[in-house]
Scaffold this active site. Sequence first.
Site, PDB file in Angstrom:
ATOM      1  N   SER A  75      -2.442   2.457  -2.484  1.00 18.10           N
ATOM      2  CA  SER A  75      -2.600   3.882  -2.806  1.00 18.10           C
ATOM      3  C   SER A  75      -1.898   4.662  -1.723  1.00 18.10           C
ATOM      4  O   SER A  75      -1.827   4.204  -0.570  1.00 18.10           O
ATOM      5  CB  SER A  75      -4.076   4.258  -2.835  1.00 18.10           C
ATOM      6  OG  SER A  75      -4.219   5.665  -2.854  1.00 18.10           O
ATOM      7  N   TYR A 127     -12.381   3.873   0.206  1.00 21.49           N
ATOM      8  CA  TYR A 127     -11.265   3.519  -0.691  1.00 21.49           C
ATOM      9  C   TYR A 127      -9.966   3.360   0.110  1.00 21.49           C
ATOM     10  O   TYR A 127      -9.263   2.352  -0.016  1.00 21.49           O
ATOM     11  CB  TYR A 127     -11.127   4.614  -1.743  1.00 21.49           C
ATOM     12  CG  TYR A 127     -10.013   4.401  -2.733  1.00 21.49           C
ATOM     13  CD1 TYR A 127     -10.149   3.486  -3.778  1.00 21.49           C
ATOM     14  CD2 TYR A 127      -8.832   5.126  -2.642  1.00 21.49           C
ATOM     15  CE1 TYR A 127      -9.130   3.304  -4.701  1.00 21.49           C
ATOM     16  CE2 TYR A 127      -7.812   4.950  -3.565  1.00 21.49           C
ATOM     17  CZ  TYR A 127      -7.961   4.040  -4.599  1.00 21.49           C
ATOM     18  OH  TYR A 127      -6.952   3.861  -5.507  1.00 21.49           O
TER      19      TYR A 127
END
Length: 256
Positions: free
Chosen positions: A139, A152
């Site tokens: 990400s 995350y």
Amino acid sequence: MEGKVALVTGAAGGIGAAIAGELCRRGVSVAAVDCDEDRLAHTVEKLTADGLRAEAFSVDLVGRTQVDSAVAEVEDRLGPLDFLVNCAGVLRTGDVTDLTDQDWDATFAVNATGVFLMSRAVVSRMVPRRRGAIVTVASNAAGTARTQMAAYAASKAAATVFTKCLGLEVARYGIRCNVVAPGSTDTPMLVGMGVDGEAERASIIDGIPEHYKAGIPLRKLALPSDVADAFVFLLSDHASHITLHSLTVDGGATLG
Ligand code: NAD
């Protein structure tokens, strides 16, 4: 890519299904792996209805015991794997003071440990054959501090560095390992974050202070196909001299 065999995790999800579709359309046989049996069956039905070669494998990456046997079954049914796409992922958001132990563990179990387990199982089969390519989804959050994304982003940073270290170990066998780092992409995961309407989408594109400071310079959310194209490129011979690389696909959101 015609005749190659790929294993794609998270294949029932927005980005994973797009990757599976793009690979299938290039003549690749795809083992579609996910823990969401219903959505997985739907994804594979759509592909096979178009005459493409895909099979569903229901696997929970959190179940340590399932991964090695699933990879063995994939190779028995489809043949030796040429490609691995690590795309399964979960997102738990919240300020650090609100994140529970369970949020942290669940995030790392899929996004980091899942990548380790699947990559180890597949690469140990690729090494004796001296060929293969692995691409892991991370990400753009992995390299940029953001509020509410600590678990995350940390898990994606772990997956990124793991994939590059693996790539260094197996480069001598001609096996390439790369990372794709998407920004906000229009999938069920984004809907799960509450980004469901035009106003929420616009606020990501325009930029919210402390969340997405710059917004998205290209003025749109990524489509799953935008991200899938980067995976296909990195798996293909067009990227034959690219390894240990992280390719950001975020419309410029992290400003390079
Ligand atoms: P998605 O929720 O549509 O897909 C994720 C898939 O992973 C789901 O099908 C889910 O069932 C599967 N999965 C989750 N836990 C699993 C487990 N234990 N075992 C097997 N499968 C499991 O989300 P998406 O947007 O398609 O995301 C795909 C990947 O891209 C994820 O790793 C995500 O973190 C990453 N990503 C997404 C975005 C975004 O904005 N959508 C941005 C950057 C990175």
